[in-house]
Design an enzyme around this catalytic site. Structure first.
Site, PDB file in Angstrom:
ATOM      1  N   GLY A  32       0.792  -1.119   0.201  1.00 22.52           N
ATOM      2  CA  GLY A  32       0.010  -0.021   0.066  1.00 22.52           C
ATOM      3  C   GLY A  32       0.928   1.204  -0.070  1.00 22.52           C
ATOM      4  N   PRO A  45      -2.416   6.223  16.534  1.00 21.86           N
ATOM      5  CG  PRO A  45      -3.801   7.281  17.992  1.00 21.86           C
ATOM      6  CD  PRO A  45      -2.455   6.466  17.873  1.00 21.86           C
ATOM      7  CG  HIS A  96      -7.830  11.629   6.937  1.00 26.39           C
ATOM      8  ND1 HIS A  96      -8.369  12.083   7.725  1.00 26.39           N
ATOM      9  CD2 HIS A  96      -6.615  11.040   7.038  1.00 26.39           C
ATOM     10  CE1 HIS A  96      -7.505  11.949   8.833  1.00 26.39           C
ATOM     11  NE2 HIS A  96      -6.570  11.339   8.518  1.00 26.39           N
ATOM     12  CG  HIS A  97      -6.424   9.427   1.436  1.00 28.42           C
ATOM     13  ND1 HIS A  97      -6.854   8.220   1.267  1.00 28.42           N
ATOM     14  CD2 HIS A  97      -5.856   9.417   2.267  1.00 28.42           C
ATOM     15  CE1 HIS A  97      -6.450   7.480   2.211  1.00 28.42           C
ATOM     16  NE2 HIS A  97      -5.729   8.057   3.171  1.00 28.42           N
ATOM     17  CE  LYS A 136      -8.629   7.899   8.153  1.00 26.52           C
ATOM     18  NZ  LYS A 136      -7.842   6.817   8.441  1.00 26.52           N
ATOM     19  N   GLY A 139      -9.102   7.523  13.228  1.00 27.13           N
ATOM     20  CA  GLY A 139      -8.306   7.320  14.317  1.00 27.13           C
ATOM     21  C   GLY A 139      -7.978   8.390  15.299  1.00 27.13           C
TER      22      GLY A 139
END
Length: 239
Positions: free
Chosen positions: A17, A120, A149-150, A153, A159
């Site tokens: 990833g 996290p 976030h992107h 996600k 988190g």
């Protein structure tokens, strides 16, 4: 190489990833760390000599001292459980864990006398942000979090946001509302807005690229084995 200077042997779950590739580069570049190989899901071709499917296959290459988990679910949970059950310390930066599952893995880790560190956010600036937010919450108890976030996600809220809110509430904040944004062009960003009579205080952290996580990953790998057995949460424990 003498035993005293033997490198820390690392396996990476989720190595194919985006964060896994950053982690692999960080391990390869760091002094005293050695990359044994990485775990990948059935969706990922075994087109790299370091990729394997199971922890058994990884350990057949060489023993590992720490497993770094940056995989997505359900692989993250499966590989982390397997490693902890075998007495291998784990650093997990994956999201999507339930509190019940974390508690269960913590119990297995404590029983097996092995540390498991859940992080996290590997960005050191994010650690500072969470610490500062808890301190501010003592004076400004009303606050909300906007985490961004992107768009790939899978979980929301993040988190990082959940841990930040939990620490703020423990410091005296009113229940913290979290707003989540998922858009292309973003990486990992969090803004905390504190409000009081006639004033607003805002703190924010931005990871502009995943390279911001590299130093935290290395610190976590080097430090996890110094922690006592059981479940631990937060990069600050090894900084």
């Amino acid at each position: 190489m003498s035993k005293a200077s033997a490198p820390l042997r690392v396996g990476i779950a989720g190595i194919a990833g985006r964060l896994g590739r950053i982690a692999a580069d960080a391990v390869l570049e760091a002094e005293g760390l050695e990359l044994v190989g990485g775990l990948v899901s059935e969706r990922t071709p075994l087109d790299n000599a370091t990729f394997v499917r199971t922890l058994d296959d990884l350990l057949a290459r060489a023993p590992i001292d720490v497993l770094l988990d940056v995989a997505t679910q359900p692989g993250s949970e499966r590989w982390t459980r397997d490693a902890v059950a075998r007495g291998i310390p784990v650093v997990s930066g994956s999201s999507g864990w339930s509190e019940a599952t974390l508690d269960e893995i913590g119990g297995v880790a404590e029983k097996g006398r092995v540390p498991a560190l859940f992080v996290p956010n590997f960005a050191i600036g994010a650690v500072v942000m969470m610490r500062v937010a808890a301190e501010i919450a003592r004076t400004f108890p009303r606050a909300e979090i906007v985490e961004m976030h992107h768009d790939t996600k899978n979980d929301a809220p993040s988190g990082t946001a959940k841990v930040t809110a939990k620490r703020m509430e423990a410091a005296g904040a009113a229940p913290v509302i979290i707003h989540s944004v998922r858009l292309p062009g973003l990486v990992a960003h969090q803004e905390i807005i504190f409000g009081s009579r006639g004033e607003v205080l805002t703190i924010r952290h931005d990871s502009l690229s995943r390279e911001s996580f590299a130093d935290g990953i290395v610190a976590a790998l080097r430090g996890v084995r110094r922690l006592p057995p059981g479940l631990h949460v937060g990069l600050e424990l090894v900084l």
